[in-house]
Design a protein around this motif. Structure first.
Motif, PDB file in Angstrom:
ATOM      1  N   THR A  12      77.573  31.189  74.013  1.00 48.28           N
ATOM      2  CA  THR A  12      77.282  32.026  73.687  1.00 48.28           C
ATOM      3  C   THR A  12      76.032  32.493  74.634  1.00 48.28           C
ATOM      4  O   THR A  12      75.687  33.489  74.536  1.00 48.28           O
ATOM      5  N   LEU A  30      81.393  35.477  73.373  1.00 42.99           N
ATOM      6  CA  LEU A  30      81.133  33.850  74.737  1.00 42.99           C
ATOM      7  C   LEU A  30      80.952  34.347  76.007  1.00 42.99           C
ATOM      8  O   LEU A  30      81.359  35.619  76.835  1.00 42.99           O
ATOM      9  N   ARG A  62      83.350  35.231  68.922  1.00 45.01           N
ATOM     10  CA  ARG A  62      82.333  33.869  69.484  1.00 45.01           C
ATOM     11  C   ARG A  62      84.008  32.956  69.187  1.00 45.01           C
ATOM     12  O   ARG A  62      84.585  31.994  69.694  1.00 45.01           O
TER      13      ARG A  62
END
Length: 196
Positions: A12, A30, A62
């Motif tokens: 991330t 991400l 994510r």
């Protein structure tokens, strides 16, 4: 035999970014390298030709993005999110630079978290419900493979639920652990922190 893969979402943060504690209250996507990690996971799981019975993720973006890459590669649609796979809440350390967290908590508190799953003061981890949820998951009958996409903070409770603390409970981004459940309900750790 049943196989359970515990998968940590992709990156991330770019490698040049300052490391920060990001938990349940920070829902970020991400980055490019994280998408590449998710794609590699998808390719790896597709190549294994596993009989996937379930593909779940944490509710955070994510984890859902990582699950989507695996779903696209394997042809098994996501079975949705499970709340107990969500990341922990880092309390006052949420979003703070890692150096600042280390100064506030001290190295012993962070080592206790990384090696024994003992949360630092003011973090909200809901250890008992998480451990109970993992135990219930392990106790389910059936064959095939379960793919569970989560975060580093939540994944460690799978090992703690089994009484399998390792020298390091961490899963790196884009890595997975594998456990098997035998016919008698015994759960064995096969591997941990493996990146395809």
């Amino acid at each position: 035999m049943r196989r359970i893969f515990i998968i940590r979402h992709g990156n991330t943060f770019e490698s040049s970014a300052q490391a920060r504690r990001i938990g349940a209250r920070t829902d970020i996507p991400l980055v490019e390298s994280g998408h590449a990690q998710a794609d590699r996971l998808g390719v790896w799981f597709a190549a294994q030709n596993l009989p996937i019975r379930r593909l779940h993720s944490s509710p955070l973006l994510r984890a859902r993005q990582t699950a989507a890459s695996i779903a696209a590669a394997t042809g098994h649609a996501s079975d949705g999110s499970l709340p107990w796979l969500n990341e922990i809440d880092h309390g006052p350390d949420e979003g703070q630079p890692e150096a600042q967290v280390l100064t506030r908590l001290g190295p012993q508190a962070l080592a206790a978290w990384d090696e024994q799953g003992i949360p630092p003061k003011d973090w909200k981890v809901d250890a008992e419900p998480r451990i109970a949820a993992w135990k219930q998951w392990f106790a389910q009958a059936g064959e095939g493979a379960d793919l569970l996409i989560t975060s580093n903070g939540a994944a460690r409770f799978a090992l703690l639920a089994l009484g399998l603390p390792l020298a390091d409970l961490k899963l790196r981004t884009g890595a997975f652990g594998e456990l098997t459940v035998g016919g008698g309900g015994e759960v064995d750790l096969i591997r941990w922190d493996v990146r395809p």
